[in-house]
Design a protein around this motif. Structure first.
Motif, PDB file in Angstrom:
ATOM      1  N   LEU A  14       0.828  -1.205   0.000  1.00  0.00           N
ATOM      2  CA  LEU A  14       0.000   0.000   0.000  1.00  0.00           C
ATOM      3  C   LEU A  14       0.863   1.256   0.000  1.00  0.00           C
ATOM      4  N   VAL A  15       1.958   1.194   0.758  1.00  0.00           N
ATOM      5  CA  VAL A  15       2.851   2.346   0.803  1.00  0.00           C
ATOM      6  C   VAL A  15       3.489   2.579  -0.565  1.00  0.00           C
ATOM      7  N   SER A  18       0.983   3.992  -2.876  1.00  0.00           N
ATOM      8  CA  SER A  18       0.678   5.384  -2.553  1.00  0.00           C
ATOM      9  C   SER A  18       1.790   6.336  -2.982  1.00  0.00           C
ATOM     10  N   CYS A  19       2.919   5.811  -3.387  1.00  0.00           N
ATOM     11  CA  CYS A  19       4.012   6.660  -3.867  1.00  0.00           C
ATOM     12  C   CYS A  19       3.761   7.168  -5.284  1.00  0.00           C
ATOM     13  N   VAL A  21       0.988   8.513  -8.324  1.00  0.00           N
ATOM     14  CA  VAL A  21      -0.316   9.092  -8.595  1.00  0.00           C
ATOM     15  C   VAL A  21      -0.427   9.370 -10.097  1.00  0.00           C
ATOM     16  N   THR A  31      -0.465  19.439  -4.992  1.00  0.00           N
ATOM     17  CA  THR A  31      -0.217  18.646  -3.773  1.00  0.00           C
ATOM     18  C   THR A  31       0.146  19.551  -2.602  1.00  0.00           C
ATOM     19  N   LYS A  48       5.108  10.680  -5.558  1.00  0.00           N
ATOM     20  CA  LYS A  48       4.894  11.589  -4.438  1.00  0.00           C
ATOM     21  C   LYS A  48       5.320  10.901  -3.150  1.00  0.00           C
ATOM     22  N   PRO A  50       4.945   9.225   0.074  1.00  0.00           N
ATOM     23  CA  PRO A  50       3.810   8.479   0.637  1.00  0.00           C
ATOM     24  C   PRO A  50       3.431   8.974   2.029  1.00  0.00           C
ATOM     25  N   LEU A  51       2.164   8.949   2.279  1.00  0.00           N
ATOM     26  CA  LEU A  51       1.569   9.243   3.573  1.00  0.00           C
ATOM     27  C   LEU A  51       1.691  10.713   3.977  1.00  0.00           C
ATOM     28  N   LYS A  54      -0.059  14.896  -0.182  1.00  0.00           N
ATOM     29  CA  LYS A  54      -1.417  14.577  -0.602  1.00  0.00           C
ATOM     30  C   LYS A  54      -1.830  15.457  -1.800  1.00  0.00           C
TER      31      LYS A  54
END
Length: 310
Positions: A14-15, A18-19, A21, A31, A48, A50-51, A54
């Motif tokens: 997931l991490v 999430s990096c 986009v 962002t 991007k 991660p965590l 955004k």
């Protein structure tokens, strides 16, 4: 223990996911990190943090349109109803412009409300200085006025007004009816003027044609009279020559010229009677009348005799 490993693997996946986009074509992503602006992401696959990092907003850089309906009042207190189509877009793709688009307004609804109200106010202010009869011919002027008035404001917001089309401009029913009557009366006036001009041209041409016909007829009559006069003169000349020649021949033969003159006179009377077309010739048949005619003919004979025989 195996379950914990599975959970850790899932978290790591997931991490990693999430990096990355994906930004769709025609949009630019903005962002933030901990609520503060960070950077913009262009179309395609972007990395991007991660965590932490955004995607705050996705800004469309495509052309957008909106339809407007509003009312304005002219300087002579006439209500004007507008239906317009507004075409606008993001000014450019520079970072500062995208930041303005992303953060100037709380949401898209607030921006649209401000945009529509600004354009309506600009148009109403322009129309308020014009008369009702002038508004219909000012579509282009209204567009240019609006662009001049709000281009700076929209640029500060990060947008650009590309076009403003006035699709429909109407008035109250009473005004529309009066305008229709004015147009109808103007058309009737123009038709009457055209008809009058056509009638004037027709009569002028007819008068010119009649005048030319009269001139032609007069010229023809003049030439005919001239020819008739020439014919009469030639006839008289030939008669005089014939009578003179006959008189000379009779003198050479020692005959009385009155005989030939009387003969020619009777032949002339006979010719008139035979070739005349209904004309009546009155002759004096008395002895005095005949004597008078003979005296006149003898006098003419003496006038036509050569000088040396007189």
């Amino acid at each position: 223990m195996q379950a914990v490993s599975i959970v850790l693997v899932v978290l790591v996946l997931l991490v990693i996911l999430s990096c990355f986009v994906a930004v769709q074509q025609g949009t630019i992503a903005v962002t933030t990190i901990f609520g503060k602006y960070n950077r913009i992401l262009h179309p395609g696959l972007n990395f991007k943090i991660p965590l932490i990092e955004k995607v705050f907003k996705r800004v469309s850089i495509q052309n957008r349109s909106v339809e407007l309906e509003f009312q304005a009042i002219t300087i002579d207190q006439a209500n004007v109803y507008f239906k317009a189509m507004l075409l606008y877009s993001v000014w450019n793709q520079q970072e500062e412009t995208i930041k303005n688009v992303a953060f100037k307004f709380m949401d898209e609804r607030s921006f649209m409300q401000a945009l529509v109200r600004t354009i309506e106010g600009s148009i109403r202010g322009f129309v308020a200085t014009k008369r009702q009869s002038e508004v219909l011919g000012l579509r282009r002027d209204i567009t240019e006025h609006v662009k001049e008035q709000i281009d700076v404001t929209l640029e500060d917001w990060g947008y650009h007004l590309q076009d403003l089309q006035m699709n429909d401009i109407t008035f109250d029913d009473a005004i529309m009816k009066s305008m229709a009557q004015v147009v109808s009366s103007n058309n009737l006036k123009a038709a009457a003027e055209n008809e009058g001009q056509a009638l004037l041209i027709t009569k002028t041409k007819a008068a010119e044609a009649e005048g030319n016909a009269i001139k032609i007829a007069a010229e023809a009559e003049r030439q005919a009279a001239q020819l008739r006069g020439m014919g009469v003169a030639l006839f008289r000349e030939e008669v005089a020559k014939g009578m003179s020649l006959a008189a000379k021949e009779m003198q050479q033969a020692n005959l009385d010229t009155s005989v030939i003159l009387f003969s020619m006179w009777t032949e002339a009377i006979k010719n008139f009677a035979e070739n005349g077309k209904g004309n009546v010739i009155f002759l004096d048949g008395s002895a005095e009348g005949m004597e008078q005619v003979m005296k006149q003919m003898m006098a003419m004979n003496k006038l036509m005799m050569p000088e040396e025989h007189k």
